[in-house]
Design an enzyme around this catalytic site. Sequence first.
Site, PDB file in Angstrom:
ATOM      1  N   TYR A 164       0.852  -1.199   0.000  1.00  0.00           N
ATOM      2  CA  TYR A 164       0.000   0.000   0.000  1.00  0.00           C
ATOM      3  C   TYR A 164       0.892   1.254   0.000  1.00  0.00           C
ATOM      4  CZ  TYR A 164      -4.465   2.375   0.716  1.00  0.00           C
ATOM      5  OH  TYR A 164      -5.585   3.144   0.554  1.00  0.00           O
ATOM      6  N   LYS A 171      -3.349   8.272   3.408  1.00  0.00           N
ATOM      7  CA  LYS A 171      -4.554   7.956   4.190  1.00  0.00           C
ATOM      8  C   LYS A 171      -4.390   8.411   5.644  1.00  0.00           C
ATOM      9  CE  LYS A 171      -7.103   6.152   0.964  1.00  0.00           C
ATOM     10  NZ  LYS A 171      -8.073   7.046   0.301  1.00  0.00           N
TER      11      LYS A 171
HETATM   12  N1  LIG Z   1     -10.743  -0.261  -3.337  1.00  0.00           N
HETATM   13  C1  LIG Z   1     -10.384  -0.423  -2.081  1.00  0.00           C
HETATM   14  O1  LIG Z   1      -9.965  -1.507  -1.667  1.00  0.00           O
HETATM   15  C2  LIG Z   1     -10.505   0.711  -1.104  1.00  0.00           C
HETATM   16  C3  LIG Z   1     -10.516   0.417   0.274  1.00  0.00           C
HETATM   17  C4  LIG Z   1     -10.634   1.473   1.170  1.00  0.00           C
HETATM   18  C5  LIG Z   1     -10.685   2.772   0.702  1.00  0.00           C
HETATM   19  N2  LIG Z   1     -10.652   3.016  -0.649  1.00  0.00           N
HETATM   20  C6  LIG Z   1     -10.734   4.402  -1.105  1.00  0.00           C
HETATM   21  O2  LIG Z   1     -11.983   4.595  -1.731  1.00  0.00           O
HETATM   22  C7  LIG Z   1     -11.883   5.730  -2.589  1.00  0.00           C
HETATM   23  C8  LIG Z   1     -12.448   5.380  -3.947  1.00  0.00           C
HETATM   24  O3  LIG Z   1     -11.633   4.435  -4.582  1.00  0.00           O
HETATM   25  P1  LIG Z   1     -12.210   3.170  -5.360  1.00  0.00           P
HETATM   26  O4  LIG Z   1     -11.593   1.976  -4.735  1.00  0.00           O
HETATM   27  O5  LIG Z   1     -13.664   3.262  -5.503  1.00  0.00           O
HETATM   28  O6  LIG Z   1     -11.492   3.300  -6.786  1.00  0.00           O
HETATM   29  P2  LIG Z   1     -11.904   4.144  -8.088  1.00  0.00           P
HETATM   30  O7  LIG Z   1     -10.710   4.113  -8.961  1.00  0.00           O
HETATM   31  O8  LIG Z   1     -13.164   3.630  -8.637  1.00  0.00           O
HETATM   32  O9  LIG Z   1     -12.152   5.605  -7.516  1.00  0.00           O
HETATM   33  C9  LIG Z   1     -11.128   6.575  -7.367  1.00  0.00           C
HETATM   34  C10 LIG Z   1     -11.696   7.850  -7.893  1.00  0.00           C
HETATM   35  O10 LIG Z   1     -10.788   8.938  -7.716  1.00  0.00           O
HETATM   36  C11 LIG Z   1     -10.968   9.790  -8.836  1.00  0.00           C
HETATM   37  N3  LIG Z   1      -9.864  10.720  -9.020  1.00  0.00           N
HETATM   38  C12 LIG Z   1      -8.542  10.435  -9.158  1.00  0.00           C
HETATM   39  N4  LIG Z   1      -7.845  11.572  -9.357  1.00  0.00           N
HETATM   40  C13 LIG Z   1      -8.743  12.594  -9.330  1.00  0.00           C
HETATM   41  C14 LIG Z   1      -8.652  13.996  -9.481  1.00  0.00           C
HETATM   42  N5  LIG Z   1      -7.475  14.611  -9.694  1.00  0.00           N
HETATM   43  N6  LIG Z   1      -9.783  14.740  -9.403  1.00  0.00           N
HETATM   44  C15 LIG Z   1     -10.975  14.150  -9.192  1.00  0.00           C
HETATM   45  N7  LIG Z   1     -11.141  12.817  -9.045  1.00  0.00           N
HETATM   46  C16 LIG Z   1     -10.029  12.047  -9.116  1.00  0.00           C
HETATM   47  C17 LIG Z   1     -11.084   8.819 -10.005  1.00  0.00           C
HETATM   48  O11 LIG Z   1     -11.631   9.448 -11.135  1.00  0.00           O
HETATM   49  C18 LIG Z   1     -11.994   7.764  -9.406  1.00  0.00           C
HETATM   50  O12 LIG Z   1     -13.337   8.099  -9.652  1.00  0.00           O
HETATM   51  C19 LIG Z   1     -10.405   6.125  -2.602  1.00  0.00           C
HETATM   52  O13 LIG Z   1     -10.187   7.147  -1.649  1.00  0.00           O
HETATM   53  C20 LIG Z   1      -9.729   4.842  -2.143  1.00  0.00           C
HETATM   54  O14 LIG Z   1      -8.454   5.067  -1.604  1.00  0.00           O
HETATM   55  C21 LIG Z   1     -10.573   2.011  -1.559  1.00  0.00           C
END
Ligand SMILES: NC(=O)c1ccc[n+]([C@@H]2O[C@H](COP(=O)([O-])OP(=O)(O)OC[C@H]3O[C@@H](n4cnc5c(N)ncnc54)[C@H](O)[C@@H]3O)[C@@H](O)[C@H]2O)c1
Length: 275
Positions: A164, A171
């Site tokens: 990570y 985070k």
């Molecule tokens: N997937 C996992 O396992 C997980 C677990 C816990 C937390 N998260 C967090 O959840 C959140 C969403 O991630 P996800 O897993 O749904 O993946 P995802 O790739 O679907 O979503 C990430 C989003 O961030 C957006 N993004 C990136 N750069 C950007 C910018 N400059 N301006 C505006 N938007 C931007 C992307 O367009 C995308 O929609 C993130 O914060 C991620 O760290 C994910």
Amino acid sequence: MGLFENKKGLILGIANDSSIASIIAKEIMRQGGMIGVTHLPDRPDDEKKKNTMRVRKALKGFDDQVKFLTPLDVQDDANIQSVMDEAGREFGEIDFLLHSVAFASLDDLRVPTLGCSREGFKMAMDVSAYSLIAVANAAQSILREDSAITCMTYYGGEKVVPGYNMMGVCKAALESITKYLAYDLGPSKIRVNALSAGPVKTLAGVAAGVREMLALYDGMAPLGRNISESEIANTGAFLLSEMSNGITGEVMHLDCGYNIMGSPGRLTEQIDVGK
Ligand SMILES: NC(=O)c1ccc[n+]([C@@H]2O[C@H](COP(=O)([O-])OP(=O)(O)OC[C@H]3O[C@@H](n4cnc5c(N)ncnc54)[C@H](O)[C@@H]3O)[C@@H](O)[C@H]2O)c1
């Protein structure tokens, strides 16, 4: 009557139908809510407007409740302001805001934190952590009393999760920002929380190495499994709804209990620990 009847809000961070933001947004709409949605701007030479189309596809079936779809790059303050202006024109005030945004270049993410570049670090922190401050600040004037902001985080911000890497550092900052914003926005009766979700196979998730984590959750989490899509939908909606009034500055774990473990637990039975 649904939990989000007469409620309006902003959803930031849908890339496609596996995005966490799309899972939560659909639950909010199933519960009667209206939303404005942002997506990453399409490249000027992309005639097919792939980013826009993927978001439209993800929200198919909810056309009446998606009041607008607009590009947003959270690194651009003027763009953030224009989104808030649009939400103000459409909704007047809003009841909830989901920040589900993160990014780091693979060159900086797929190396030990020690090797991450200065520019890569700044960019990842800007998009994945500072953006919560910028968005909350710009949204202040349209967030009504008793409204809620929720951002998405992961356990790698609290403890070292190899793979990570520097996203864990982002985070940790995001979780701290959540608490400071909860304090700053408390007098305006705006709540700010972080939802710390177990691994989900999304674009950002796979980039940050969550695929390798899935089996670990099955083996180690007290519930013996990883979280489900409906659990993400329910807990996300809960934190953005009046059901969670009274909760602010919280990092809520939705991980089948994985974070309470101080040893591999039942997984130990499957590995040779030299008994
Ligand atoms: N997937 C996992 O396992 C997980 C677990 C816990 C937390 N998260 C967090 O959840 C959140 C969403 O991630 P996800 O897993 O749904 O993946 P995802 O790739 O679907 O979503 C990430 C989003 O961030 C957006 N993004 C990136 N750069 C950007 C910018 N400059 N301006 C505006 N938007 C931007 C992307 O367009 C995308 O929609 C993130 O914060 C991620 O760290 C994910």
